[in-house]
Scaffold this motif. Structure first.
Motif, PDB file in Angstrom:
ATOM      1  N   LEU A   1       0.836  -1.205   0.000  1.00 25.95           N
ATOM      2  CA  LEU A   1       0.000   0.000   0.000  1.00 25.95           C
ATOM      3  C   LEU A   1       0.869   1.252   0.000  1.00 25.95           C
ATOM      4  CD1 LEU A   1      -2.811  -1.017   2.515  1.00 25.95           C
ATOM      5  CD2 LEU A   1      -2.884  -1.039   0.030  1.00 25.95           C
TER       6      LEU A   1
ATOM      7  N   ASP B   1       4.025   1.361  -1.009  1.00 22.72           N
ATOM      8  CA  ASP B   1       4.728   1.404  -2.294  1.00 22.72           C
ATOM      9  C   ASP B   1       3.811   1.932  -3.387  1.00 22.72           C
ATOM     10  OD1 ASP B   1       6.919   0.349  -1.050  1.00 22.72           O
ATOM     11  OD2 ASP B   1       6.466  -1.725  -1.579  1.00 22.72           O
ATOM     12  N   ALA B   2       2.550   1.533  -3.336  1.00 19.18           N
ATOM     13  CA  ALA B   2       1.596   2.004  -4.342  1.00 19.18           C
ATOM     14  C   ALA B   2       1.497   3.524  -4.285  1.00 19.18           C
ATOM     15  CB  ALA B   2       0.220   1.378  -4.109  1.00 19.18           C
ATOM     16  N   GLY B   3       1.358   4.063  -3.069  1.00 15.75           N
ATOM     17  CA  GLY B   3       1.266   5.514  -2.929  1.00 15.75           C
ATOM     18  C   GLY B   3       2.485   6.225  -3.482  1.00 15.75           C
ATOM     19  N   ARG B   4       3.659   5.641  -3.228  1.00 13.06           N
ATOM     20  CA  ARG B   4       4.883   6.312  -3.676  1.00 13.06           C
ATOM     21  C   ARG B   4       5.054   6.214  -5.191  1.00 13.06           C
ATOM     22  NH1 ARG B   4       9.950   4.976  -0.799  1.00 13.06           N
ATOM     23  NH2 ARG B   4       9.359   2.799  -1.086  1.00 13.06           N
ATOM     24  N   THR B   5       4.701   5.044  -5.786  1.00 14.42           N
ATOM     25  CA  THR B   5       4.822   4.965  -7.243  1.00 14.42           C
ATOM     26  C   THR B   5       3.787   5.848  -7.929  1.00 14.42           C
ATOM     27  OG1 THR B   5       3.435   3.003  -7.306  1.00 14.42           O
ATOM     28  CG2 THR B   5       5.792   2.628  -7.309  1.00 14.42           C
ATOM     29  N   LEU B   6       2.707   6.186  -7.213  1.00 13.34           N
ATOM     30  CA  LEU B   6       1.718   7.095  -7.801  1.00 13.34           C
ATOM     31  C   LEU B   6       2.167   8.546  -7.682  1.00 13.34           C
ATOM     32  CD1 LEU B   6      -1.580   5.457  -6.524  1.00 13.34           C
ATOM     33  CD2 LEU B   6      -0.717   5.471  -8.857  1.00 13.34           C
ATOM     34  N   GLY B   7       3.312   8.761  -7.056  1.00 12.21           N
ATOM     35  CA  GLY B   7       3.875  10.102  -7.017  1.00 12.21           C
ATOM     36  C   GLY B   7       3.625  10.850  -5.720  1.00 12.21           C
ATOM     37  N   ARG B   8       3.033  10.204  -4.710  1.00 12.65           N
ATOM     38  CA  ARG B   8       2.760  10.914  -3.470  1.00 12.65           C
ATOM     39  C   ARG B   8       3.962  10.806  -2.526  1.00 12.65           C
ATOM     40  NH1 ARG B   8      -2.602  12.838  -3.956  1.00 12.65           N
ATOM     41  NH2 ARG B   8      -1.844  14.332  -2.442  1.00 12.65           N
ATOM     42  N   SER B   9       4.130  11.852  -1.699  1.00 14.75           N
ATOM     43  CA  SER B   9       5.314  11.931  -0.835  1.00 14.75           C
ATOM     44  C   SER B   9       5.255  10.891   0.284  1.00 14.75           C
ATOM     45  CB  SER B   9       5.391  13.322  -0.208  1.00 14.75           C
ATOM     46  OG  SER B   9       4.316  13.472   0.701  1.00 14.75           O
ATOM     47  N   ASP B  10       6.418  10.627   0.871  1.00 17.41           N
ATOM     48  CA  ASP B  10       6.469   9.688   1.988  1.00 17.41           C
ATOM     49  C   ASP B  10       5.582  10.153   3.133  1.00 17.41           C
ATOM     50  OD1 ASP B  10       8.274   8.508   0.367  1.00 17.41           O
ATOM     51  OD2 ASP B  10       9.990   8.644   1.720  1.00 17.41           O
TER      52      ASP B  10
ATOM     53  N   TRP C   1       2.848  12.016   2.906  1.00 19.47           N
ATOM     54  CA  TRP C   1       1.456  11.777   2.527  1.00 19.47           C
ATOM     55  C   TRP C   1       1.103  10.316   2.768  1.00 19.47           C
ATOM     56  CZ3 TRP C   1      -1.427   8.738  -0.763  1.00 19.47           C
ATOM     57  CH2 TRP C   1      -2.730   9.175  -1.043  1.00 19.47           C
TER      58      TRP C   1
ATOM     59  N   VAL D   1      -2.242   7.114   4.336  1.00 18.50           N
ATOM     60  CA  VAL D   1      -2.468   5.694   4.045  1.00 18.50           C
ATOM     61  C   VAL D   1      -2.121   4.825   5.253  1.00 18.50           C
ATOM     62  CG1 VAL D   1      -1.874   3.746   2.563  1.00 18.50           C
ATOM     63  CG2 VAL D   1      -2.055   6.029   1.584  1.00 18.50           C
TER      64      VAL D   1
ATOM     65  N   GLN E   1       8.673   8.392  -6.526  1.00 17.82           N
ATOM     66  CA  GLN E   1       7.766   9.480  -6.897  1.00 17.82           C
ATOM     67  C   GLN E   1       8.172  10.166  -8.191  1.00 17.82           C
ATOM     68  OE1 GLN E   1       9.019   9.032  -3.849  1.00 17.82           O
ATOM     69  NE2 GLN E   1       7.478   9.354  -2.265  1.00 17.82           N
TER      70      GLN E   1
ATOM     71  N   PHE F   1       0.105  -3.896  -8.655  1.00 18.61           N
ATOM     72  CA  PHE F   1       0.465  -4.898  -7.661  1.00 18.61           C
ATOM     73  C   PHE F   1      -0.410  -6.136  -7.803  1.00 18.61           C
ATOM     74  CE2 PHE F   1       2.129  -1.011  -6.108  1.00 18.61           C
ATOM     75  CZ  PHE F   1       3.271  -1.347  -5.419  1.00 18.61           C
TER      76      PHE F   1
END
Lengths: 226, 437
Positions: free
Chosen positions: A117, A119-128, A130, A135, B75, B83
């Motif tokens: 979850l 990793d998904a947020g980070r690959t979507l471009g959101r900051s650590d 955030w 999340v 990012q 996934f």
């Protein structure tokens, strides 16, 4: 009946819980990333206050904050303040004693968090940041809340370290627990009983809250597993 | 537009070394067994894990370079990652999940409704992921992924957690959703069928090492090494010794002829009829090896498909085997054989036969079916012998007249002897190197 001890206990516990909440989250988040050896060592050090007698914690605090001790002398000289025997001195004691409860519960909740979850947020471009607040924390909120309530309840019941660093001054540093001791010592059993009942009622409420939170956490966990 | 990967990373006892290039619009399948390093490779590309050394480049932009101390955070890589379980945020609605990839308000207001419409999610936009069906979850994850405008898409075993019927449906949806995507795409799977259906190029990965990517037809028809053969589903693999024009399989006590050009057989070379060694005690290298000396021998792996083995025609050169097991599978009959020439307990030879009589619900009839028998004849209840006087030897004439009880061809029973033929051009030989079976 003078309600000062109750108000004092509540404000001490509230302040220390806020501090312990952020400190515990931070520690749980950061320590999980450390190499194994450092993680193990820090884990022991941070959990020790849970099992040490509160008097040992009190003694250690006095060693640091007493008027003639390094930190105490420094603050005294620079700010003209005494760190001990104030109502807020008890905050240091309750933080030290309730921190492990918050830290361990939060860490347990974080360990159950699916890293995909984040990793998904980070690959979507959101900051650590955030990812952590939007999340990770919401996904672990039951466990984190349970930790905070436990820490609050523990702070409310704290006696040993508090009596050592804040003492008992009626109307100034008295808390529920130190008042019960004082009333019993002076033979006022009726007065002691009143405070004992107040204490039991409060603690029971908090434990009930913890149980409800943990129950919901378990149900949410089962749902996630499918 | 392309993705260039060349990375190394220590992985506990083994190490990962992945090197491949993916062109835009040509999805690459990363095919390997579980634990071979597929997911780790994807996570390194996405920036979730950090390789020890190497270089990753996307559209000319360096994402990672150990020599140049470049390591972009996930990012800033603009790499979309699907996934395995979709990793939808469980506490957010579908709408909020997609919006998470659209932090810019103006873009969100414009693109969110479009994505919801395109992925048929309008009806469930206010629901939490766990209330969605598998298909809706996948569409929501795809919508969220495409909302982040990735320049490259990585699919981490997107279908492997699903039951067969749902899987076929979601595979179709996934294909449709990704049709318009023009950037490089890497599709990780351990299912060769999935790789075949969805990708043109396949890169095999095993024990953390990738083989250079190849067109899927080449990989499955002419594997270059043992790992490619195994991932390509070649059922029979044995250790052997190659001489100038034959190969010996000591475990089976067999010597098989090779076509004249030894490495990749041209279709023209017929097997020499006298080359099969029928005796276990025959000296290796005797049959047709003019030099017959140990200098020309080299250890190899010998591989051939189960479908390449067939019952021999009368008079044809063959080796006798005992049938040790018959497995009735959905797509045909697997016959496990022990060559008469083998000693002790050798690993079995696998032969694949079509069902006989052909089952109308399963695979279409092939070589073992007598001519003139079509599924419609069977359905009408008439069983008539074929016009031709002699039915092919593989389907003994008795089976033509007796009503079918099982799909196993008549004449096949455990313990029976069967003469088996194998054409030299169906045999793959691989350098042994330091690999063992």
């Amino acid at each position: 009946m003078d309600w000062f001890p109750l108000c004092n206990s509540l404000r001490i516990s509230a302040i220390s819980t806020v501090a312990v909440f952020f400190l515990g989250l931070w520690a749980a988040q950061e320590i999980a990333r450390l190499p194994r050896l450092a993680k193990g060592a820090l884990d022991v050090v941070l959990t020790l206050p849970l099992v040490l007698p509160p008097t040992v914690m009190g003694w250690l605090l006095l060693l640091l904050m007493g008027p003639n001790r390094p930190l105490g002398a420094f603050v005294g000289e620079v700010f003209g303040l005494r760190l001990v025997m104030q109502w807020w001195s008890a905050v240091f004691a309750t933080i030290a004693v309730s921190f492990p409860l918050m830290y361990r519960t939060a860490r347990g909740a974080f360990e159950a968090f699916d890293p995909a979850l984040g990793d998904a947020g980070r690959t979507l471009g959101r900051s650590d940041l955030w990812v952590f607040w939007r999340v990770k924390l919401p996904c672990c909120r039951q466990g984190v809340l349970a930790g905070a309530v436990l820490a609050f309840a523990r702070a409310l019941g704290e006696y040993g370290a508090t009596s050592m660093v804040a003492g008992y001054t009626p109307g100034r540093t008295a808390t529920v627990s130190t008042t019960v001791y004082q009333l019993w010592r002076t033979g006022d059993d009726a007065g002691a009983l009143r405070w004992v009942l107040v204490n039991i009622a409060l603690s029971a409420c908090f434990l009930l809250a913890v149980n409800l939170l943990e129950e919901r956490e378990r149900r949410a966990g089962r749902r996630r597993q499918g | 537009m392309s993705l260039i990967v060349d990375i190394r990373k220590g992985l506990g006892p083994t190490s990962l070394h992945a090197a491949f290039t993916v062109a835009a619009g040509e999805p690459l399948a990363l095919l390997g067994p579980s634990g071979s390093g597929k997911s780790v490779t994807l996570k390194c590309i996405a920036g979730i894990l950090r390789p020890d050394e190497g270089h990753i480049e996307l559209d000319g932009m360096t994402l990672f370079d150990s020599a140049g101390h470049i390591d972009l955070p996930p990012q800033r890589r603009q790499v979309g990652y699907l996934f395995q379980q979709y990793a939808l945020f469980p506490h957010m609605t579908v709408e909020q999940n997609i919006a998470a990839a659209l932090p810019d308000r103006a873009r969100r207001e414009k693109e969110l409704p479009e994505l919801l419409r395109r992925f048929r999610l309008e009806g469930v936009s206010r629901q939490k992921p766990r209330t969605l069906s598998g298909g809706e979850q996948q569409r929501a994850a795809l919508a969220r992924l495409l909302a982040s405008h990735p320049r490259c898409i990585l699919l981490d075993e997107p279908l492997s957690a699903l039951d067969a019927p749902l899987r076929a449906q979601l595979e179709l949806e996934l294909q449709t959703a990704l049709e318009d995507f023009s950037g490089p795409m890497v599709w990780v799977t351990h299912d060769r069928g999935e790789a075949w259906r969805n990708c043109r190029e396949v890169c095999v990965i095993h024990h953390g090492r990738t083989r250079p990517p190849r067109a899927k037809e080449d990989l499955f028809r002419a594997p270059r090494d043992l790992v490619e053969a195994q991932m390509g589903g070649v059922e029979n693999v044995f250790e052997g010794v190659k001489t100038s024009n034959s190969v010996q399989l000591p475990q089976l006590g067999l010597t098989l002829p090779l076509p004249s050009a030894p490495s990749q057989p041209p279709p023209s070379a017929p097997p020499s009829p006298s080359a099969y060694s029928e005796k276990a005690d025959e000296k290796p290298g005797k049959s047709g090896d003019i030099f017959g000396d140990s200098l020309s021998k080299s250890p190899v792996f010998v591989a051939f498909r189960a479908a390449a083995l067939r019952p021999a025609a009368p008079g044809e050169s063959a080796f006798p085997c005992e049938i040790i097991r018959i497995i009735d599978d959905l797509d045909g009959i697997s016959v496990l054989l022990r060559p008469k020439s083998s000693e002790k307990d050798p690993p079995p030879l696998r032969m694949k036969l079509p069902h006989s009589p052909p089952s109308s619900v399963l695979s279409p009839p092939q070589s073992l079916v007598p001519q003139g028998f079509a599924p419609s004849d069977r359905q009408s209840g008439r069983l008539a012998p074929a016009d031709a006087g002699t039915p092919p030897p593989a389907a003994p004439s008795s089976s033509v007249f007796s009503p079918p009880r099982s799909l196993v061809p008549q004449g096949f029973a455990v313990g029976q002897e069967l003469r088996v033929a194998l054409a030299g051009e169906d045999i793959f030989l691989f350098e042994k190197g330091d690999i063992s079976l």
